[in-house]
Every structure is written in structure tokens, then in C-alpha cells.
Design a protein around this motif. Sequence first.
Motif, mmCIF file in Angstrom:
data_model
loop_
_atom_site.group_PDB
_atom_site.id
_atom_site.type_symbol
_atom_site.label_atom_id
_atom_site.label_comp_id
_atom_site.label_asym_id
_atom_site.label_seq_id
_atom_site.Cartn_x
_atom_site.Cartn_y
_atom_site.Cartn_z
ATOM 1 N N LYS A 199 -0.803 12.179 -7.073
ATOM 2 C CA LYS A 199 -1.659 11.487 -7.119
ATOM 3 C C LYS A 199 -2.260 11.112 -5.673
ATOM 4 C CE LYS A 199 0.144 6.950 -7.356
ATOM 5 N NZ LYS A 199 0.959 6.011 -7.899
ATOM 6 N N GLN A 208 -12.001 9.906 -4.572
ATOM 7 C CA GLN A 208 -11.445 8.654 -4.617
ATOM 8 C C GLN A 208 -10.528 8.730 -3.376
ATOM 9 O OE1 GLN A 208 -9.524 8.417 -8.532
ATOM 10 N NE2 GLN A 208 -11.695 8.376 -9.290
ATOM 11 N N GLU A 209 -10.514 7.040 -3.496
ATOM 12 C CA GLU A 209 -9.386 6.246 -2.220
ATOM 13 C C GLU A 209 -8.258 6.848 -2.428
ATOM 14 O OE1 GLU A 209 -10.213 2.100 -1.918
ATOM 15 O OE2 GLU A 209 -11.686 2.457 -0.413
ATOM 16 N N THR A 211 -4.176 5.568 -1.975
ATOM 17 C CA THR A 211 -3.645 4.366 -1.842
ATOM 18 C C THR A 211 -2.101 4.876 -1.091
ATOM 19 O OG1 THR A 211 -4.431 3.781 -2.977
ATOM 20 C CG2 THR A 211 -1.907 2.221 -2.616
ATOM 21 N N LEU A 212 -1.912 4.508 -0.020
ATOM 22 C CA LEU A 212 -1.043 4.591 0.821
ATOM 23 C C LEU A 212 0.029 3.588 1.433
ATOM 24 C CD1 LEU A 212 -1.341 7.895 3.862
ATOM 25 C CD2 LEU A 212 -0.248 7.369 1.425
ATOM 26 N N TYR A 213 1.083 2.958 0.628
ATOM 27 C CA TYR A 213 2.506 1.239 1.297
ATOM 28 C C TYR A 213 3.026 2.343 2.547
ATOM 29 C CZ TYR A 213 0.779 0.741 -3.775
ATOM 30 O OH TYR A 213 -0.095 0.564 -4.648
ATOM 31 N N TYR A 215 1.694 1.302 4.533
ATOM 32 C CA TYR A 215 0.570 2.004 6.036
ATOM 33 C C TYR A 215 1.205 3.268 6.168
ATOM 34 C CZ TYR A 215 0.089 -3.637 6.422
ATOM 35 O OH TYR A 215 0.072 -4.225 5.871
ATOM 36 N N LEU A 278 -8.734 6.831 2.884
ATOM 37 C CA LEU A 278 -7.195 6.102 3.034
ATOM 38 C C LEU A 278 -7.248 4.337 3.009
ATOM 39 C CD1 LEU A 278 -4.782 7.710 5.725
ATOM 40 C CD2 LEU A 278 -4.809 8.518 3.410
ATOM 41 N N ASN A 279 -6.749 4.136 1.690
ATOM 42 C CA ASN A 279 -6.463 2.330 1.347
ATOM 43 C C ASN A 279 -4.992 1.907 1.822
ATOM 44 O OD1 ASN A 279 -6.566 0.263 0.827
ATOM 45 N ND2 ASN A 279 -6.820 0.582 -1.636
ATOM 46 N N LEU A 280 -4.268 1.796 3.156
ATOM 47 C CA LEU A 280 -3.341 1.013 3.445
ATOM 48 C C LEU A 280 -2.896 0.175 3.175
ATOM 49 C CD1 LEU A 280 -3.578 2.550 6.695
ATOM 50 C CD2 LEU A 280 -3.133 3.797 4.744
ATOM 51 N N HIS A 281 -1.553 -0.062 2.474
ATOM 52 C CA HIS A 281 -1.252 -1.440 1.487
ATOM 53 C C HIS A 281 0.290 -1.782 1.940
ATOM 54 C CE1 HIS A 281 -4.199 -2.455 -1.054
ATOM 55 N NE2 HIS A 281 -4.743 -0.923 -1.010
ATOM 56 N N GLN A 284 5.809 -1.860 -1.352
ATOM 57 C CA GLN A 284 6.037 -2.754 -2.345
ATOM 58 C C GLN A 284 7.192 -2.951 -3.209
ATOM 59 O OE1 GLN A 284 2.776 -1.156 -5.365
ATOM 60 N NE2 GLN A 284 4.129 0.652 -4.613
#
Length: 328
Positions: A199, A208-209, A211-213, A215, A278-281, A284
Motif C-alpha cells: 500500500k 498519493q497520500e 495513511t499512517l495509523y 501517527y 503522509l496522512n496521520l490518523h 484503528q
Amino acid sequence: MNTKKPILVTGVAGFIGFHIAKRLLEMGMTVIGIDNLNDYYDPMLKVARLGILQDYETFRFTHGDLADLVSLEQLFYEHEFDYVVHLAAQVGVRYPIEAPVSYSKSNLVGMTHILECCRHHNTKHLLFASSSSVYGTSNTMPLAETAPTDEPVSLYAATKKANEVMAYSYSKLYQLPITGMRFFTVYGPWNRPDMALFKFVEAIDAEQEVTLYNYGKMMRDFTYIDDVVDVISSLMVNRLNTDKVVPFELYNIGSNNPQTLFDFISVIENTMGEKAKLNLHPIQAGDVQDRWADVTKLKSNGHPLPKTSLQEGIQSFVDWYHSYTHDA
């Protein structure tokens, strides 16, 4: 390996199944592979793996589902397998939130049918895939095989814990030699598209971004596929200690070299020569903060330890990814 009979590999079109089948074929073994080719991810990747295996004269493929006990029994009657490598499963820690029934069918019913066939046909050694996810929220690192596994945080982990308990029971009841393998974040060429490495590389390649969970602070024990296959091959040929009352063992298969997701991304960026967006979340549901393996048991029993560096492994994957996507 001391067998003239075919070796059964379930989930043979899957990532690890493909690699262990290929290794066995290269060793001159006859391999019977079974897979239901489901669409959890793009079946064309599975078909491409199968295409490579089918170039070997000693490979035979059966398109089937382990939930079909009659067909599975027929396969055992035809070949009387000495060795079975059971890797077929519904995978993923988050997917069961959407489709829990599929996990019961694949991971519980399928495992029961494999155990039944092995005990009725005097299989010499059954090896099956468990997962590091069985350790749940245990925070005593590194994780040894003796660490608690009673609090799984995903249905997938719960089914793998159940597989271990089922296997132990069969081993004790029927003196069936069984080895469970707790895999830690296996990666490499032909990786599943739902895994982090695929991914991340795909997103960076497409600008594209990523996504890192949590953070990007989670730590994982990334373990290269060739090293995993080395361990599986060793476990197959080194029979369990016959002096034990129960011929059952569990092994961690990991690198014992934890990396944060930030560090993992950094190596990918350096390999690809591109920066990730990076898109930090937050973390999960079903994920855990840290997880890496204590491999003392592997070492003390004379099995090979994973040795491929993260840089080497990611380079191999990126080379394969560009080749595969270019040819697709």
C-alpha cells in the motif's frame, strides 16, 4: 526431506503459500496445492503466482475450499500426505469487522477439516499458520511464545488463537506432530496488496497520500519472506522431540528487529527516491501499538534466524513491484 509422497500446501496461491511451494518444488519435491482463489484481494495476483508454480512439472493445483470436507478427504485418500503445510485462511485484522462469518468458515471449519484429515491419514507432520496477532495487547517486548494470548483484539486473532488450541487438542488426543507458526509482519515480492508495504509503495508511486495509523508510532517486526521460507523448511524436516508426551510446538517467526512505521516509510522513500505524502490518523480498532518477536526458541532448537536487512528486503519488493505493475 525424507518423503517420496507429495506435500500438501493449502492457500498455495497466497503470499506465503506461493513462496514455500516454490521452494519445495526447487528442492525436487512434488507439491499438491489447494486454494479457493477468493476475491478478498485481486485474484489476478493469485493467478499470476499460480502461473509460476505451474511451470514446475511436479506441481499440481486443486481449485477447492477446505470447507468441503468430502473433496478434501478425497485429496488425502489419493496422496496420503506425509507433510501438510496449512496456510489457507481468511486474513486481515480489520476485515472481520465487516465480514465476520467468512472467518469462521475459513479459519475454524477449514482448520477442523485439515486436522481431521491429518489424523485419519497418519500425517507425519502438520505445520499451520498462526499469527503474532494472538498476543493481543501484551506489552512485554519482545514477545516470547510463553507470553499470554488470552485477550485477542480482533476476530482474526481470536480465530488464530482457536487454531492453536484446536491443534494442541488433536496433537494430545491422537499423538499427531503439529507445529504452529506465529508469523510477524511478513513482507517481500508478491506481497498481498492489503499489506502495509504494498500500500505504501503503491501510494508513493502514484503520488498519493500514505495513511499512517497511530501517527506512525507503531512498531512492527518486519520479516522478509525468504527468511520465513528458510524457517518453515527447517521446521518441516526437523521432527519434533519424540520423547515429549505431546508432539506439539509453537514458534515465533520474526526478525526481532522492530521498526516504527516512520522508519519503515523512510527506508521506502530512500529506496524509491521519492518522498511520501503522509496522512496521520489515530490507531484503528483491532490494531496494537507494538509487536516484535523473541526468537530465542528458534535459535535454541537449531533453526535459522531471519537475516535479511530491511533495506535489502524493501529493495527486492520495489524491484518486483515495478516489474509486476509494468507487465500487468
